[in-house]
Structure formats: structure tokens, C-alpha cells
Motif scaffolding. Structure first.
Motif, PDB file in Angstrom:
ATOM      1  N   UNK A 174      86.473  46.896 105.875  1.00  0.00           N
ATOM      2  CA  UNK A 174      85.612  46.742 107.049  1.00  0.00           C
ATOM      3  C   UNK A 174      86.374  46.434 108.327  1.00  0.00           C
ATOM      4  N   UNK A 175      87.633  46.034 108.214  1.00  0.00           N
ATOM      5  CA  UNK A 175      88.459  45.816 109.387  1.00  0.00           C
ATOM      6  C   UNK A 175      89.492  46.927 109.556  1.00  0.00           C
ATOM      7  N   UNK A 176      89.357  47.996 108.795  1.00  0.00           N
ATOM      8  CA  UNK A 176      90.265  49.115 108.936  1.00  0.00           C
ATOM      9  C   UNK A 176      91.617  48.865 108.281  1.00  0.00           C
ATOM     10  N   UNK A 177      92.628  49.552 108.786  1.00  0.00           N
ATOM     11  CA  UNK A 177      93.960  49.551 108.179  1.00  0.00           C
ATOM     12  C   UNK A 177      95.014  48.855 109.040  1.00  0.00           C
ATOM     13  N   UNK A 178      94.578  48.097 110.046  1.00  0.00           N
ATOM     14  CA  UNK A 178      95.531  47.479 110.956  1.00  0.00           C
ATOM     15  C   UNK A 178      96.506  46.538 110.252  1.00  0.00           C
ATOM     16  N   UNK A 179      96.074  45.921 109.148  1.00  0.00           N
ATOM     17  CA  UNK A 179      96.947  44.984 108.454  1.00  0.00           C
ATOM     18  C   UNK A 179      98.188  45.669 107.862  1.00  0.00           C
ATOM     19  N   UNK A 180      98.168  47.002 107.777  1.00  0.00           N
ATOM     20  CA  UNK A 180      99.357  47.702 107.301  1.00  0.00           C
ATOM     21  C   UNK A 180     100.560  47.378 108.189  1.00  0.00           C
ATOM     22  N   UNK A 181     100.310  47.127 109.487  1.00  0.00           N
ATOM     23  CA  UNK A 181     101.390  46.768 110.385  1.00  0.00           C
ATOM     24  C   UNK A 181     102.069  45.474 109.934  1.00  0.00           C
ATOM     25  N   UNK A 182     101.262  44.505 109.508  1.00  0.00           N
ATOM     26  CA  UNK A 182     101.810  43.224 109.071  1.00  0.00           C
ATOM     27  C   UNK A 182     102.552  43.397 107.750  1.00  0.00           C
ATOM     28  N   UNK A 183     101.992  44.194 106.843  1.00  0.00           N
ATOM     29  CA  UNK A 183     102.673  44.442 105.572  1.00  0.00           C
ATOM     30  C   UNK A 183     104.016  45.134 105.801  1.00  0.00           C
ATOM     31  N   UNK A 184     104.041  46.089 106.725  1.00  0.00           N
ATOM     32  CA  UNK A 184     105.289  46.790 107.022  1.00  0.00           C
ATOM     33  C   UNK A 184     106.322  45.824 107.597  1.00  0.00           C
ATOM     34  N   UNK A 185     105.890  44.954 108.504  1.00  0.00           N
ATOM     35  CA  UNK A 185     106.810  43.973 109.084  1.00  0.00           C
ATOM     36  C   UNK A 185     107.327  43.015 108.019  1.00  0.00           C
ATOM     37  N   UNK A 186     106.454  42.616 107.085  1.00  0.00           N
ATOM     38  CA  UNK A 186     106.859  41.714 106.005  1.00  0.00           C
ATOM     39  C   UNK A 186     107.911  42.374 105.111  1.00  0.00           C
ATOM     40  N   UNK A 187     107.681  43.626 104.741  1.00  0.00           N
ATOM     41  CA  UNK A 187     108.645  44.355 103.900  1.00  0.00           C
ATOM     42  C   UNK A 187     109.960  44.540 104.643  1.00  0.00           C
ATOM     43  N   UNK A 188     109.882  44.841 105.946  1.00  0.00           N
ATOM     44  CA  UNK A 188     111.105  44.989 106.733  1.00  0.00           C
ATOM     45  C   UNK A 188     111.918  43.697 106.744  1.00  0.00           C
ATOM     46  N   UNK A 189     111.222  42.571 106.906  1.00  0.00           N
ATOM     47  CA  UNK A 189     111.908  41.286 106.891  1.00  0.00           C
ATOM     48  C   UNK A 189     112.580  41.011 105.558  1.00  0.00           C
ATOM     49  N   UNK A 190     111.874  41.311 104.472  1.00  0.00           N
ATOM     50  CA  UNK A 190     112.456  41.129 103.132  1.00  0.00           C
ATOM     51  C   UNK A 190     113.665  42.041 102.929  1.00  0.00           C
ATOM     52  N   UNK A 191     113.591  43.255 103.463  1.00  0.00           N
ATOM     53  CA  UNK A 191     114.718  44.191 103.348  1.00  0.00           C
ATOM     54  C   UNK A 191     115.957  43.640 104.053  1.00  0.00           C
ATOM     55  N   UNK A 192     115.732  42.953 105.180  1.00  0.00           N
ATOM     56  CA  UNK A 192     116.860  42.357 105.897  1.00  0.00           C
ATOM     57  C   UNK A 192     117.569  41.306 105.054  1.00  0.00           C
ATOM     58  N   UNK A 193     116.797  40.531 104.276  1.00  0.00           N
ATOM     59  CA  UNK A 193     117.403  39.542 103.378  1.00  0.00           C
ATOM     60  C   UNK A 193     118.333  40.227 102.384  1.00  0.00           C
ATOM     61  N   UNK A 194     117.880  41.343 101.821  1.00  0.00           N
ATOM     62  CA  UNK A 194     118.679  42.056 100.827  1.00  0.00           C
ATOM     63  C   UNK A 194     119.959  42.624 101.446  1.00  0.00           C
ATOM     64  N   UNK A 195     119.822  43.164 102.658  1.00  0.00           N
ATOM     65  CA  UNK A 195     121.001  43.714 103.342  1.00  0.00           C
ATOM     66  C   UNK A 195     122.025  42.618 103.608  1.00  0.00           C
ATOM     67  N   UNK A 196     121.554  41.468 104.091  1.00  0.00           N
ATOM     68  CA  UNK A 196     122.455  40.350 104.382  1.00  0.00           C
ATOM     69  C   UNK A 196     123.148  39.865 103.113  1.00  0.00           C
TER      70      UNK A 196
END
Length: 353
Positions: free
Chosen positions: A124-146
Motif C-alpha cells: 500500500x505504500x508502493x516500492x519506495x522502501x527498495x531504496x533503503x534496502x539497496x542502501x543497506x546492502x551497499x553498506x554491508x558490501x562496503x564492510x566486506x570490501x574493507x
């Protein structure tokens, strides 16, 4: 002051009448509202919805991310080859970061693309939360790279390898130019958007990696001291970890429906009770965010006998929009004792029993 989340040409929101005196539950994880209405009571709920938030920003950000992806992906191939050829960990560290960046930017683009889909009965609120999920995954990926960079640095300290400083220097310089171009493209986007900011931070990390590689190449070329290569790689890894923590912390708070950092519930309660005519008490205030820019609030308002309840709802929504930048507001007006016990705060107990 007009709310940035409710443009002037937005159609009037849907509303229906209600007054407290019924059993109901609020599911704030999915934002569904289920009400068990008793006979003999009136009800005044007002829901202010606007799902066109930041459309212009979204289109521009998507284009910027696509352009940055092309730049990063093209040079990523060059830097991987240059890192292997020269034997430089600093180059390989930056290349590894760019691999994650290419994936992160692609994921960010998909999130913005699908985030434009309209809401439906299931979402009912659409798919906008995908932006937050993408940012969360990106942040986790940075941990792995480091973590990978730190591991490789430890290995290089124990077993130094010969490095072609000339090749390393030229690849790092070209890489710096490519990263600056991508950074410039992303820097013009909406930095309040966590998805956009995480992509921006990825590229900023690449710039730092390229600078570190240039410095390491110059030191090795003029002094022959190869430990500078893994040493500066560790510095880059630590900077990446700091950025990653900021992104993961912010996105986790949003995913847990935490109160936005710039909203204080006590301030909202005090402000509304002082400025909304006909209201004696504001309680059961819940605030959360769909994205970093899209704030939402639900609350109960106790009206004085004979007060214009429709006017109270409108004035509360206008006040929250102008003073707190809240674009989605649900108000429950009450004239009797509140019976809602869901997530009742200590400050509410004197009002609701």
C-alpha cells in the motif's frame, strides 16, 4: 510554508469520520490499520497520503547513477588489469572497491527504477522502501570490501611482493580522473536520499583509494619502500568502514521503523497542544520514515466538547507539514477516554487506561 511532500496541486486526501471509543490495533510494521467498531459511536480518522514524493529527484538521480555506473564499470576493468600487472595491492584494493561499486550502483539504479511503481493492495505504500534496502546492502558490501583489503594488507606485510611503480602510477592517475568524473555526476543528486548517498560514498571511497595508490606509487618509485602500498590500503579500508557504518546504521533505523532523528515526539506534542485550537491533549504519537525524506506520523488528539473535529484534523496536518516537514499524517480525534493500549508510552498512561 508548503510541505515538500504534498505539492499544491495534489488532490484532497481521502477522509472519513471517527471518534475514539472502539477497539482497534495499529500494525506499524506494515502500516495496516484494523478497526473493530462498536455500535453507538462516531469515528473521525483522517489519512493524508501522497505517493508522488520526490518524483523529479528520482528521475534525475536514476540518470546520474546510470552515468556513474558506466564510468565506474569501464575503468574497473582497466584497474583490475593494472593491479594484477603491477602487483600493487593499493590498485587491487581500489579495483575491488570499484567492483562492489559497479554492483552497488546497478542495484541502486534498479531500486530507483522499481521504486516508481505505484502502490497496490499488497504494497500500500508502493516500492519506495527498495531504496533503503539497496542502501543497506551497499553498506554491508562496503564492510566486506574493507575486510578483504585488511586481510590482503596483512598478507603483504608478511610477504612483500615486487611492484611496478610506473604502471601503478599511471593506472592510479587515470583511475582518479574516472572516479572524480563519477563523483561529480553523483554529487549533483539528492544527498538526503540514503540510496543516492550510499552510491556517492562508494565513489568517494574510490577517490580515496586512487589517491592512496598514487601516493604509494610515488613513494615506491623514489624510495623503493614497498610497505607503503599495504599501509595506505589499510588507511583506505578504515575510511571505507566508517562510511559503511554510517549507511548501515541509518538504514537499519529506518527499517526498524525508528523515529526519524530530526523529529522529537515531545516537541510535536507540545507544539500541537499549544497551537491547535480546540485540542486538550495529544498522545499516542508514532513517527517513522518510508525513506530518509518521507516522514510519517500518526497520533491521537483529544478534542474539547463542541470543537470542530474536521478543522482540528486539517490544522494538525498543516502544522506538521509546515513546522516538521511531515508529508503523511493520520489523525484520530477523540472525545472520550482512549482505549488503545498498543505500544502505550509511559507519558500516555495518565490519559489512556
Amino acid at each position: 510554508m508548503t510541505s515538500p511532500y504534498r505539492p499544491a496541486n495534489t488532490p484532497a486526501p481521502h477522509q472519513h469520520d471517527a471518534v475514539c471509543g472502539h477497539d482497534h490495533s495499529h500494525d506499524h510494521a506494515g502500516h495496516d490499520h484494523a478497526h473493530d467498531h462498536k455500535h453507538g459511536h462516531d469515528h473521525n480518522h483522517h489519512h493524508d497520503h501522497d505517493h508522488t514524493f520526490g518524483h523529479a529527484h528520482g528521475v534525475t538521480d536514476q540518470r546520474r547513477i546510470a552515468a556513474a555506473f558506466v564510468i565506474i564499470f569501464a575503468f574497473m576493468l582497466v584497474e583490475v588489469a593494472g593491479g594484477i600487472w603491477s602487483g600493487s595491492l593499493a590498485l587491487l584494493a581500489d579495483a575491488g572497491h570499484m567492483v562492489s561499486d559497479a554492483a552497488a550502483l546497478g542495484f541502486s539504479w534498479l531500486a530507483l527504477h522499481y521504486g516508481k511503481r505505484p502502490a497496490n493492495a499488497k504494497l500500500t505504500f508502493g516500492y519506495k522502501r527498495l531504496e533503503i534496502l539497496a542502501a543497506f546492502v551497499n553498506g554491508c558490501a562496503l564492510f566486506l570490501v574493507a575486510a578483504w583489503i585488511l586481510f590482503e594488507a596483512i598478507v603483504r606485510f608478511a610477504k612483500p611482493v615486487p611492484i611496478l611503480s610506473g604502471t601503478m602510477l599511471w593506472v592510479a592517475v587515470v583511475g582518479l580522473a574516472a572516479n572524480i568524473a563519477a563523483f561529480y555526476v553523483l554529487n549533483g543528486g539528492n544527498q538526503e536520499n540514503l540510496n543516492m548517498r550510499s552510491a556517492w560514498l562508494h565513489v568517494l571511497g574510490d577517490i580515496l583509494g586512487s589517491v592512496a595508490a598514487i601516493v604509494a606509487a610515488l613513494v615506491i618509485r623514489f624510495t623503493g619502500w614497498t610497505p607503503i602500498d599495504p599501509l595506505l590500503s589499510v588507511l583506505v579500508a578504515l575510511l571505507i568502514l566508517k562510511s559503511a557504518w554510517q549507511i548501515v546504521k541509518a538504514t537499519t533505523h529506518i527499517l526498524l521503523e525508528g523515529t526519524p532523528p530530526n523529529l522529537h515526539l515531545d516537541d510535536i506534542k507540545r507544539d500541537l497542544e499549544q497551537h491547535i485550537e480546540g485540542v486538550t491533549d495529544i498522545h499516542h504519537i508514532h513517527a517513522w520514515a518510508m525513506t530518509a525524506e518521507q516522514l510519517m506520523v500518526t497520533l491521537h488528539a483529544v478534542a474539547k466538547p463542541g470543537a470542530d473535529q474536521a478543522s482540528i484534523v486539517t490544522h494538525i496536518q498543516q502544522r506538521l507539514a509546515s513546522e516538521f516537514n511531515v508529508g503523511h499524517v493520520t489523525v484520530q480525534v477523540e472525545t472520550a477516554d482512549c482505549v488503545d493500549q498498543f505500544h502505550q508510552f509511559e507519558s500516555d498512561k495518565a490519559q489512556c487506561h
